[in-house]
Design a protein around this motif. Structure first.
Motif, PDB file in Angstrom:
ATOM      1  N   LEU A   1      43.401   1.442 -11.492  1.00  0.00           N
ATOM      2  CA  LEU A   1      44.004   2.599 -10.840  1.00  0.00           C
ATOM      3  C   LEU A   1      45.109   3.192 -11.704  1.00  0.00           C
ATOM      4  O   LEU A   1      45.183   4.408 -11.892  1.00  0.00           O
ATOM      5  CB  LEU A   1      44.559   2.188  -9.477  1.00  0.00           C
ATOM      6  N   ARG A   2      45.977   2.336 -12.238  1.00  0.00           N
ATOM      7  CA  ARG A   2      47.053   2.827 -13.100  1.00  0.00           C
ATOM      8  C   ARG A   2      46.493   3.532 -14.336  1.00  0.00           C
ATOM      9  O   ARG A   2      46.940   4.622 -14.712  1.00  0.00           O
ATOM     10  CB  ARG A   2      47.961   1.667 -13.523  1.00  0.00           C
ATOM     11  N   ASP A   3      45.506   2.914 -14.964  1.00  0.00           N
ATOM     12  CA  ASP A   3      44.905   3.522 -16.150  1.00  0.00           C
ATOM     13  C   ASP A   3      44.246   4.862 -15.816  1.00  0.00           C
ATOM     14  O   ASP A   3      44.325   5.812 -16.605  1.00  0.00           O
ATOM     15  CB  ASP A   3      43.867   2.573 -16.752  1.00  0.00           C
ATOM     16  N   ALA A   4      43.606   4.942 -14.644  1.00  0.00           N
ATOM     17  CA  ALA A   4      42.965   6.190 -14.233  1.00  0.00           C
ATOM     18  C   ALA A   4      44.000   7.291 -14.055  1.00  0.00           C
ATOM     19  O   ALA A   4      43.769   8.447 -14.434  1.00  0.00           O
ATOM     20  CB  ALA A   4      42.194   5.977 -12.931  1.00  0.00           C
ATOM     21  N   CYS A   5      45.149   6.947 -13.473  1.00  0.00           N
ATOM     22  CA  CYS A   5      46.203   7.936 -13.258  1.00  0.00           C
ATOM     23  C   CYS A   5      46.807   8.394 -14.577  1.00  0.00           C
ATOM     24  O   CYS A   5      47.153   9.571 -14.734  1.00  0.00           O
ATOM     25  CB  CYS A   5      47.298   7.352 -12.364  1.00  0.00           C
ATOM     26  N   GLU A   6      46.926   7.478 -15.520  1.00  0.00           N
ATOM     27  CA  GLU A   6      47.567   7.814 -16.793  1.00  0.00           C
ATOM     28  C   GLU A   6      46.618   8.527 -17.755  1.00  0.00           C
ATOM     29  O   GLU A   6      47.021   9.469 -18.445  1.00  0.00           O
ATOM     30  CB  GLU A   6      48.103   6.543 -17.448  1.00  0.00           C
TER      31      GLU A   6
ATOM     32  N   ASN B   1      41.642  13.603 -21.909  1.00  0.00           N
ATOM     33  CA  ASN B   1      42.845  13.705 -22.747  1.00  0.00           C
ATOM     34  C   ASN B   1      42.546  14.140 -24.173  1.00  0.00           C
ATOM     35  O   ASN B   1      43.468  14.253 -24.985  1.00  0.00           O
ATOM     36  CB  ASN B   1      43.617  12.383 -22.737  1.00  0.00           C
ATOM     37  N   SER B   2      41.276  14.405 -24.482  1.00  0.00           N
ATOM     38  CA  SER B   2      40.947  15.001 -25.778  1.00  0.00           C
ATOM     39  C   SER B   2      40.549  16.463 -25.622  1.00  0.00           C
ATOM     40  O   SER B   2      39.997  17.063 -26.535  1.00  0.00           O
ATOM     41  CB  SER B   2      39.804  14.219 -26.441  1.00  0.00           C
ATOM     42  N   ASP B   3      40.847  17.014 -24.431  1.00  0.00           N
ATOM     43  CA  ASP B   3      40.556  18.417 -24.108  1.00  0.00           C
ATOM     44  C   ASP B   3      39.063  18.726 -24.078  1.00  0.00           C
ATOM     45  O   ASP B   3      38.643  19.867 -24.312  1.00  0.00           O
ATOM     46  CB  ASP B   3      41.266  19.370 -25.080  1.00  0.00           C
TER      47      ASP B   3
ATOM     48  N   ALA C   1      52.645  14.831  -9.019  1.00  0.00           N
ATOM     49  CA  ALA C   1      52.450  13.454  -9.473  1.00  0.00           C
ATOM     50  C   ALA C   1      52.961  13.272 -10.894  1.00  0.00           C
ATOM     51  O   ALA C   1      53.563  12.238 -11.227  1.00  0.00           O
ATOM     52  CB  ALA C   1      50.975  13.065  -9.387  1.00  0.00           C
ATOM     53  N   GLN C   2      52.739  14.266 -11.744  1.00  0.00           N
ATOM     54  CA  GLN C   2      53.223  14.140 -13.116  1.00  0.00           C
ATOM     55  C   GLN C   2      54.743  14.182 -13.159  1.00  0.00           C
ATOM     56  O   GLN C   2      55.381  13.420 -13.894  1.00  0.00           O
ATOM     57  CB  GLN C   2      52.645  15.245 -14.003  1.00  0.00           C
ATOM     58  N   VAL C   3      55.338  15.048 -12.349  1.00  0.00           N
ATOM     59  CA  VAL C   3      56.799  15.110 -12.296  1.00  0.00           C
ATOM     60  C   VAL C   3      57.369  13.817 -11.722  1.00  0.00           C
ATOM     61  O   VAL C   3      58.300  13.226 -12.278  1.00  0.00           O
ATOM     62  CB  VAL C   3      57.254  16.320 -11.451  1.00  0.00           C
TER      63      VAL C   3
ATOM     64  N   ASN D   1      48.195  15.224 -14.721  1.00  0.00           N
ATOM     65  CA  ASN D   1      47.778  16.206 -13.708  1.00  0.00           C
ATOM     66  C   ASN D   1      46.512  16.875 -14.233  1.00  0.00           C
ATOM     67  O   ASN D   1      46.557  17.750 -15.076  1.00  0.00           O
ATOM     68  CB  ASN D   1      48.885  17.210 -13.414  1.00  0.00           C
ATOM     69  N   VAL D   2      45.380  16.460 -13.705  1.00  0.00           N
ATOM     70  CA  VAL D   2      44.102  16.780 -14.323  1.00  0.00           C
ATOM     71  C   VAL D   2      43.772  18.274 -14.206  1.00  0.00           C
ATOM     72  O   VAL D   2      43.890  18.878 -13.140  1.00  0.00           O
ATOM     73  CB  VAL D   2      42.977  15.925 -13.703  1.00  0.00           C
ATOM     74  N   LYS D   3      43.350  18.850 -15.311  1.00  0.00           N
ATOM     75  CA  LYS D   3      42.857  20.224 -15.315  1.00  0.00           C
ATOM     76  C   LYS D   3      41.374  20.209 -14.942  1.00  0.00           C
ATOM     77  O   LYS D   3      40.616  19.353 -15.419  1.00  0.00           O
ATOM     78  CB  LYS D   3      43.041  20.862 -16.691  1.00  0.00           C
TER      79      LYS D   3
END
Length: 281
Positions: free
Chosen positions: A23-28, A171-173, A193-195, A203-205
């Motif tokens: 879960l932590r890895d998914a959020c990060e 995260n590689s766009d 969440a990011q803040v 914060n996923v696009k």
């Protein structure tokens, strides 16, 4: 396009160390994940989809009576405006309570995954939105909205189980397709969440691409605290990780985000609003 797939989180195992790390890895890394074993009955999810379909099929002059998201406190108005039957209202209220409980549990477990054991999301209101993308056969392949991030802390989506189309940016766009998965929910982390995580969470696009003429979804948004400020817990700040954002309220954020929207575009580039948030005192 990448061959990666987003993580799947099992709520029944979420207290176990391995699942908590997932879960932590998914959020990060991703800012999104699939939720399985969430405890919401499949029959209730199916009934909610039927109610949504019936509401979308109402005459346009009735649907125009409501154009906003549904907050828990506005259910009565929403039902009155759309002539919702008592049975439909009961299903929406039952589903709303169930999905709210899931949102609270997920929020708590997200906090625990990074060592915040006393996080309290009870005062963080949820809003609900039922979406229908009015695509035509000619618009297959086009986008249903600009690439954007959600404004709140957490979005939980019951997506269309028959039609895909959601794409998230890794995260590689690169864009990654998120195919339907029967009986599951999809969670997206938003700007708050990011803040709140001091920049640790993504914060996923994302955006929707037309696969068929009609796509429906049911979205639940956990926003920010009803009272008080959004601020990073002290456990996530030290000499190597100073505070990135001054405390602010969710309403301040929404006003700021709306004020700098690009002309003709419903969404904005998240980086712009974050730079301004750093200046809020």
């Amino acid at each position: 396009m990448t061959d990666e797939t987003i993580p799947v989180i099992d709520i029944e195992k979420i207290s176990e160390q391995f699942e908590c790390k997932k879960l932590r890895d998914a959020c990060e890394k991703w800012g999104c994940f699939r939720i399985i074993n969430h405890s919401i009955p499949l029959t209730l999810m199916a009934e909610m989809r039927m109610v949504v379909e019936a509401l979308h099929d109402l005459p346009m002059d009735i649907k125009k009576n409501n154009k906003d998201v549904i907050s828990g406190r506005a259910m009565h108005d929403f039902c009155s405006q759309l002539n919702v039957t008592p049975h439909q209202r009961k299903i929406m209220e039952t589903y709303g309570k169930a999905i709210h409980n899931v949102a609270l549990k997920i929020g708590q477990k997200i906090a625990e995954s990074i060592g915040i054991l006393d996080a309290d999301f009870e005062d963080w209101p949820c809003q609900y939105r039922i979406n229908k993308y009015h695509f035509t056969s000619e618009s297959i392949g086009s986008l249903g909205g600009s690439l954007h991030t959600d404004s709140g802390f957490l979005t939980i989506l019951q997506d269309d189980e028959n039609v895909g189309g959601l794409k998230v940016m890794d995260n590689s766009d690169s864009f990654v397709s998120v195919p339907p998965f029967h009986g599951t929910l999809l969670a997206n982390l938003g700007d708050i969440a990011q803040v709140w995580s001091n920049g640790r969470f993504c914060n996923v696009k994302h955006h929707i691409q037309c696969k068929e003429a009609t796509i429906r979804s049911i979205a639940t948004f956990m926003l920010g605290p009803r009272k008080g400020n959004i601020e990073t817990p002290k456990e996530l700040m030290d000499l190597d990780h100073p505070r990135l954002y001054q405390p602010f309220t969710y309403e301040e954020y929404r006003t700021l985000r709306d004020s700098i929207n690009k002309a003709g575009d419903k969404y904005l580039q998240t980086g712009e609003v974050f730079e301004l948030l750093r200046l809020i005192q």
